[in-house]
Design an enzyme around this catalytic site. Structure first.
Site, mmCIF file in Angstrom:
data_model
loop_
_atom_site.group_PDB
_atom_site.id
_atom_site.type_symbol
_atom_site.label_atom_id
_atom_site.label_comp_id
_atom_site.label_asym_id
_atom_site.label_seq_id
_atom_site.Cartn_x
_atom_site.Cartn_y
_atom_site.Cartn_z
ATOM 1 N N GLU A 21 0.871 -1.167 0.000
ATOM 2 C CA GLU A 21 0.000 0.000 0.000
ATOM 3 C C GLU A 21 0.902 1.209 0.000
ATOM 4 O O GLU A 21 1.661 1.432 0.938
ATOM 5 C CB GLU A 21 -0.904 0.005 1.221
ATOM 6 N N CYS A 61 -3.197 7.973 4.325
ATOM 7 C CA CYS A 61 -3.086 7.576 2.907
ATOM 8 C C CYS A 61 -4.413 7.776 2.192
ATOM 9 O O CYS A 61 -4.455 8.353 1.107
ATOM 10 C CB CYS A 61 -2.589 6.144 2.799
HETATM 11 P P1 NDP Z 1 9.039 5.188 3.714
HETATM 12 O O1 NDP Z 1 8.271 4.581 2.625
HETATM 13 O O2 NDP Z 1 10.422 5.627 3.428
HETATM 14 O O3 NDP Z 1 9.098 4.173 4.958
HETATM 15 C C1 NDP Z 1 8.156 3.157 5.229
HETATM 16 C C2 NDP Z 1 8.852 2.019 5.988
HETATM 17 O O4 NDP Z 1 9.859 1.427 5.161
HETATM 18 C C3 NDP Z 1 9.571 2.460 7.252
HETATM 19 O O5 NDP Z 1 9.471 1.454 8.232
HETATM 20 C C4 NDP Z 1 10.998 2.602 6.767
HETATM 21 O O6 NDP Z 1 11.924 2.534 7.800
HETATM 22 C C5 NDP Z 1 11.104 1.406 5.856
HETATM 23 N N1 NDP Z 1 12.182 1.509 4.883
HETATM 24 C C6 NDP Z 1 12.848 2.608 4.430
HETATM 25 N N2 NDP Z 1 13.761 2.264 3.488
HETATM 26 C C7 NDP Z 1 13.663 0.917 3.332
HETATM 27 C C8 NDP Z 1 14.333 -0.046 2.497
HETATM 28 N N3 NDP Z 1 15.270 0.327 1.627
HETATM 29 N N4 NDP Z 1 13.974 -1.335 2.596
HETATM 30 C C9 NDP Z 1 13.000 -1.717 3.460
HETATM 31 N N5 NDP Z 1 12.350 -0.866 4.291
HETATM 32 C C10 NDP Z 1 12.666 0.429 4.230
HETATM 33 O O7 NDP Z 1 8.182 6.332 4.260
HETATM 34 P P2 NDP Z 1 8.626 7.606 5.063
HETATM 35 O O8 NDP Z 1 8.363 7.307 6.453
HETATM 36 O O9 NDP Z 1 10.011 8.087 4.753
HETATM 37 O O10 NDP Z 1 7.609 8.660 4.460
HETATM 38 C C11 NDP Z 1 7.877 9.216 3.181
HETATM 39 C C12 NDP Z 1 6.597 9.511 2.444
HETATM 40 O O11 NDP Z 1 5.846 8.332 2.242
HETATM 41 C C13 NDP Z 1 5.675 10.440 3.161
HETATM 42 O O12 NDP Z 1 6.065 11.722 2.923
HETATM 43 C C14 NDP Z 1 4.356 10.097 2.543
HETATM 44 O O13 NDP Z 1 4.232 10.851 1.364
HETATM 45 C C15 NDP Z 1 4.478 8.629 2.180
HETATM 46 N N6 NDP Z 1 3.809 7.728 3.126
HETATM 47 C C16 NDP Z 1 2.696 7.064 2.720
HETATM 48 C C17 NDP Z 1 2.036 6.230 3.594
HETATM 49 C C18 NDP Z 1 0.811 5.487 3.227
HETATM 50 O O14 NDP Z 1 0.127 5.036 4.116
HETATM 51 N N7 NDP Z 1 0.507 5.312 1.975
HETATM 52 C C19 NDP Z 1 2.483 6.058 4.960
HETATM 53 C C20 NDP Z 1 3.687 6.790 5.277
HETATM 54 C C21 NDP Z 1 4.309 7.573 4.383
HETATM 55 P P3 NDP Z 1 12.386 3.898 8.528
HETATM 56 O O15 NDP Z 1 11.150 4.577 9.024
HETATM 57 O O16 NDP Z 1 13.224 3.422 9.601
HETATM 58 O O17 NDP Z 1 13.089 4.707 7.450
#
Ligand code: NDP
Length: 519
Positions: A253, A287
């Protein structure tokens, strides 16, 4: 890179912060205060967790639906008994309003624990399949769904229960062991719920929480049989590409830019209330939400006036309990920069800020952006094309529903959308033309509460679904079984091939299938 791909990539900073750190200092984003420290699990430690999960999984699967459902039902009760404690932890690590934590995290988790306890068995029970093929008549055909083994859940920070722990529940109910990698920003809720599951009788090791940064999540992908990921589209692509190395299936998602279409015959009061509520809900960090609005010209002025009055009255502040604040803090510090960039870009290109428009709060720590309403916006502005994920509501006037549909579909994303109209048939007809995984008529977001209804994104908003049958079957290996009960020791089609039999079979097939209309 296409413009659409650039829009997705530019919404995310891909640098890995704190490389080499062994601890995460967890902050309360509403105050900036450090409230806890959690360890960073290294790739070797993740591998060890995977070994442990695989060792205990067979016994968990052997408990059967009834045994697993007992643990999840107890968890439902535990979560209701510990409501204040759970909501308190969610609020403290996200900075969201008490009501946002209660409605969209705690209440969802409580409902989901009971839902999967009850529905895992009917959704996953062996299915008898009947076939129209004359060649396998009399055989027994069965489709079964068995646990994959070890599932990895990688979650974001906006909903520590709903989008992280919430996905563990069906995976566990299906008989899998699970390793959850919560966001580095919000690990405490997952740790608390793990404690709850242990109190409810879940054996150690069946669910494990691997706290850490992106590297910990990346390491997890190498060791599991399936990845459930929620987060940005840019990180989703990285996860999928890593999963491809081991052919590990993924369900995702991802980001969204959910449009709301307000048609000329809308109940404007309801439309304005929906727009303000679901653009600002959870500090705009949801989201499925309202990220942009298209309003038909005849009701545009009235809609903007009502939205402006409502948004200007919102209380943006630290939530200290029920009814104390409407819109909380921004959970992710760098998200404030994204929101500010979108607002400043819109201003520079001619948009008018009618409410809010600034970061921060005088005399307060933490991470804040004022509830903001923008008008005179268009698709040259980032606020209308990139995921803002903050408390902003950009409103655009359109000539008619056709223009609204065209603009709504002019996006790489397709998570969810909404249409407001008193003419339900027209509302539904417009809904069917929108490129989104879910479309609501005269509502926003509440589809998420119907756990029977699948929910998933179209286009760059993801793949796979949550909820419903598909929401648990994705955590299973599907096995088709065919049992031939009564049969000749050598059937006519078997070796050696005989001309007479082959020609007879062709005649039979033409007789059975060749009776359709001539071309
Ligand atoms: P990310 O997509 O970067 O992070 C989501 C999860 O993935 C976190 O647990 C993160 O860890 C982990 N992660 C990061 N890099 C990797 C990797 N290479 N391999 C595996 N796991 C990884 O989201 P952000 O928190 O940085 O948010 C960025 C943007 O994403 C927001 O600005 C928003 O636009 C969008 N977003 C959308 C969501 C939705 O529900 N659709 C939810 C949240 C964000 P860690 O946090 O430790 O980096």
């Amino acid at each position: 890179m296409t413009t659409e791909e650039q829009a997705i990539e530019s919404s995310v900073d891909s640098t890995v912060p704190n490389a080499g750190a062994t601890q995460i200092a967890v902050e309360n984003p509403a105050t900036g205060e450090v409230i806890a420290h959690v360890p960073v699990f290294s790739p070797d430690e993740v591998a060890e967790m995977a070994r442990r999960g695989r060792a205990v999984q067979p016994a968990w699967a052997a408990l059967g639906f009834e045994g697993r459902s007992r643990v999840l039902s107890r968890m439902q009760k535990w979560m209701t008994d510990n409501a204040e404690r759970i909501i308190g932890v969610v609020v403290s690590e996200t900075g969201k309003a008490y009501e946002d934590a209660q409605l969209a995290d705690w209440a969802y988790g409580v409902a989901a624990a009971g839902f999967w306890a009850k529905n895992a068995e009917p959704y996953l029970a062996d299915e008898k399949i009947s076939t129209a093929s004359p060649f396998v008549q009399g055989r027994k055909l069965v489709l079964r769904h068995s646990p994959l083994g070890l599932v990895g859940v990688i979650g974001p920070w906006n909903y520590p229960i709903t989008n992280s722990f919430g996905d563990c529940i069906p995976a566990l109910a299906a008989g899998n062991a699970v390793i959850l990698k919560p966001s580095e920003v919000t690990p405490l809720t997952s740790l608390l719920l793990l404690e709850g599951l242990h109190e409810c009788g879940m054996p150690e090791g069946v669910l494990q929480v691997a706290t850490g940064y992106g590297d910990t999540g990346a390491a997890l992908i190498d060791h599991v049989d399936m990845i459930m990921f929620t987060g940005s589209t840019a990180t989703g692509k990285r996860v999928m590409s890593k999963a491809a190395e081991t052919l590990t299936p993924v369900s995702m998602e991802l980001g969204g830019k959910d449009p709301m279409l307000v048609l000329a015959d809308a109940d404007v009061d309801r439309a304005a209330n929906l727009a303000v509520m679901y653009s600002m809900f959870n500090g705009g960090q949801t989201c499925i939400s309202v990220e942009r609005v298209y309003v038909e010209e005849p009701v545009y002025d009235e809609f903007v006036a009502k939205v402006t009055a409502k948004a200007a009255g919102l209380r943006n502040g630290v939530s200290t309990g029920p009814g104390t604040a409407d819109v909380g803090a921004m959970t992710l510090p760098k998200q404030v920069d994204v929101v500010e960039r979108h607002v400043e870009d819109a201003r520079a290109k001619g948009a008018k800020v009618v409410v809010g428009g600034h970061r921060g709060h005088a005399g307060r720590g933490g991470y804040w952006f004022e509830p903001t309403v923008l008008v005179d916006v268009d698709h040259t502005m980032a606020c209308m094309t990139e995921e803002t994920f903050g408390p902003t509501l950009p409103i655009m006037k359109v000539a008619d529903a056709e223009e609204a549909i065209r603009l709504a579909n002019d996006s790489p994303y397709g998570l969810s959308a909404s249409v407001v109209s008193k003419d339900l048939a027209k509302g539904e007809a417009v809904a069917r033309r929108l490129e989104a995984g879910t479309v609501l008529v005269n509502d926003v977001l509440v589809n998420y509460l119907a756990l029977e209804l699948p929910m998933g994104g179209a286009k760059a908003s993801g793949m796979g679904t949550r909820h419903g049958k598909g929401g648990i079957r994705k955590f299973c290996q599907h096995q088709s079984i065919l049992v031939t009960r009564f049969a000749l020791s050598n059937e006519p089609h078997m070796y050696p091939y005989k001309k007479r039999v082959t020609q007879g079979m062709q005649k039979a097939i033409r007789l059975i299938y060749g009776r359709g209309k001539r071309a």
